[in-house]
Design a protein around this motif. Sequence first.
Motif, PDB file in Angstrom:
ATOM      1  N   PHE A 156       0.807  -1.216   0.000  1.00  0.00           N
ATOM      2  CA  PHE A 156       0.000   0.000   0.000  1.00  0.00           C
ATOM      3  C   PHE A 156       0.845   1.274   0.000  1.00  0.00           C
ATOM      4  O   PHE A 156       0.348   2.354   0.265  1.00  0.00           O
ATOM      5  N   LEU A 157       2.138   1.103  -0.303  1.00  0.00           N
ATOM      6  CA  LEU A 157       3.035   2.255  -0.341  1.00  0.00           C
ATOM      7  C   LEU A 157       3.689   2.367  -1.710  1.00  0.00           C
ATOM      8  O   LEU A 157       4.128   1.372  -2.289  1.00  0.00           O
ATOM      9  N   ASP A 158       3.747   3.587  -2.211  1.00  0.00           N
ATOM     10  CA  ASP A 158       4.554   3.866  -3.396  1.00  0.00           C
ATOM     11  C   ASP A 158       5.992   4.015  -2.923  1.00  0.00           C
ATOM     12  O   ASP A 158       6.245   4.653  -1.894  1.00  0.00           O
ATOM     13  N   LYS A 159       6.976   3.462  -3.629  1.00  0.00           N
ATOM     14  CA  LYS A 159       8.348   3.446  -3.139  1.00  0.00           C
ATOM     15  C   LYS A 159       9.348   3.743  -4.241  1.00  0.00           C
ATOM     16  O   LYS A 159       9.152   3.383  -5.396  1.00  0.00           O
ATOM     17  N   ALA A 160      10.432   4.415  -3.828  1.00  0.00           N
ATOM     18  CA  ALA A 160      11.543   4.708  -4.730  1.00  0.00           C
ATOM     19  C   ALA A 160      12.832   4.434  -3.964  1.00  0.00           C
ATOM     20  O   ALA A 160      13.008   4.927  -2.846  1.00  0.00           O
ATOM     21  N   PRO A 161      13.770   3.642  -4.520  1.00  0.00           N
ATOM     22  CA  PRO A 161      15.001   3.310  -3.805  1.00  0.00           C
ATOM     23  C   PRO A 161      15.899   4.535  -3.615  1.00  0.00           C
ATOM     24  O   PRO A 161      16.031   5.373  -4.511  1.00  0.00           O
ATOM     25  N   LEU A 162      16.498   4.627  -2.426  1.00  0.00           N
ATOM     26  CA  LEU A 162      17.409   5.730  -2.114  1.00  0.00           C
ATOM     27  C   LEU A 162      18.861   5.267  -2.048  1.00  0.00           C
ATOM     28  O   LEU A 162      19.716   5.808  -2.724  1.00  0.00           O
ATOM     29  N   PHE A 163      19.149   4.250  -1.219  1.00  0.00           N
ATOM     30  CA  PHE A 163      20.527   3.748  -1.119  1.00  0.00           C
ATOM     31  C   PHE A 163      20.508   2.314  -0.606  1.00  0.00           C
ATOM     32  O   PHE A 163      19.639   1.929   0.180  1.00  0.00           O
ATOM     33  N   LYS A 164      21.485   1.519  -1.070  1.00  0.00           N
ATOM     34  CA  LYS A 164      21.607   0.121  -0.661  1.00  0.00           C
ATOM     35  C   LYS A 164      22.363   0.034   0.665  1.00  0.00           C
ATOM     36  O   LYS A 164      23.164   0.902   0.995  1.00  0.00           O
TER      37      LYS A 164
END
Length: 296
Positions: A156-164
Motif C-alpha cells: 500500500f506504499l509507493d516506493k523509490a530506492p534511495l541507497f543500498k
Amino acid sequence: MNKLKRLPPIHAISAFESVARLGSFTAAAGELNLGQSAVSKQIKTLEEQTGTPLFLRHARGVELTDAGKELLNTVQPALHQLSAGIEQVRQRHDADTVTVIATHAVAHYWLFPRVIAFNRVHPEITVSIRSDNAVDASKVTEYDFGILYGEGRWPFLDKAPLFKESVYPVCHPELNVNEPQRPGDLAQLPLIELDSTEWDCIGWDDWFRSFNVEYQAAENLPTFNQVTLAYEAARQGLGVALGWHFMVEEDLRSNTLKRVGSFAFESGKQDYLVHSVHSSLKPSAIAFRDWLLKAS
C-alpha cells in the motif's frame, strides 16, 4: 454512556496544567492571555467536576494537593500528545510544509544534510522531520513521506530506492589497529558492540556470520543499543565499530574516520522513500521527492 461527555472542558484542563506548571494564577493568566479571574473560574470548574480541591492557596502562590498532583501526571502528557497530534495534522495539510519520518540514524546522517541543501533551492518549502526508530509502514501514512528499510514489499506504499545497505568496520584514523587480512582477523581488534535486539539492524555476530566466521564477543566490550552511539564512540577513538555507508561516507571523505579492512556486508536490502498510494501528493511534496531522488 459516552465517557467523553463527562470530560471537563479542554480550556479548564489547559488552565489547570498552566497553573500547576508555573505555580501561579497570575503567571498562568499571562501565558494563556486571560484575566486572572477567568483562570480562577476555570480551576473552580475543574474542581467542581473532579469533586476535590486541586490547589492549596498560599500568600506566595499555590501548591498542588495530592489529587492535583495525580491529575497533573495524567493530563500533562495527554495535552502534549494532543498538541503534537494537532500540529502534525496541521503540517500535513499545510501546502508549503512537507513531513517526513525516518529512523534516528537516517534522519540525522542522511536526510538532514539533504534537507538543508533542498531549503537553499526551495526556501518557500518547509521540510519537517520526525525521527523514530519504531517507524513502520503503518506510521508512514500519517506523514507525506517515510524512509523505510527493507526489501520494498509494502503493497500500500509507493516506493523509490534511495541507497543500498553496505556495512563495514570503521575507526578513528589514529587508533592503532592491525590491518585485517581476513574478516576473522577483526575479532582480535577492540570492537564496539551494538545491541540491536530491539530493532531491525545487524550486530557484529551477524556481520561475522555473513563471512562464515564464528564470533563470540569478549567480556567487558563497550556496548551500545543505538547505531548513533556506537558510531560516535568510534569517532572518539574508543574502538572499531560497524559503519553503515550512508552514515560514514562524509567522515571517510574528511578523514574523521577510516575503514578497517576492505570487507563489507551487502545485505541486498535498501532504504526507500515511500508514501501512501491512497493519498495524492501536494505540489510541495512532489518538488521535494523529485529533488531528493535526483540528488541521491
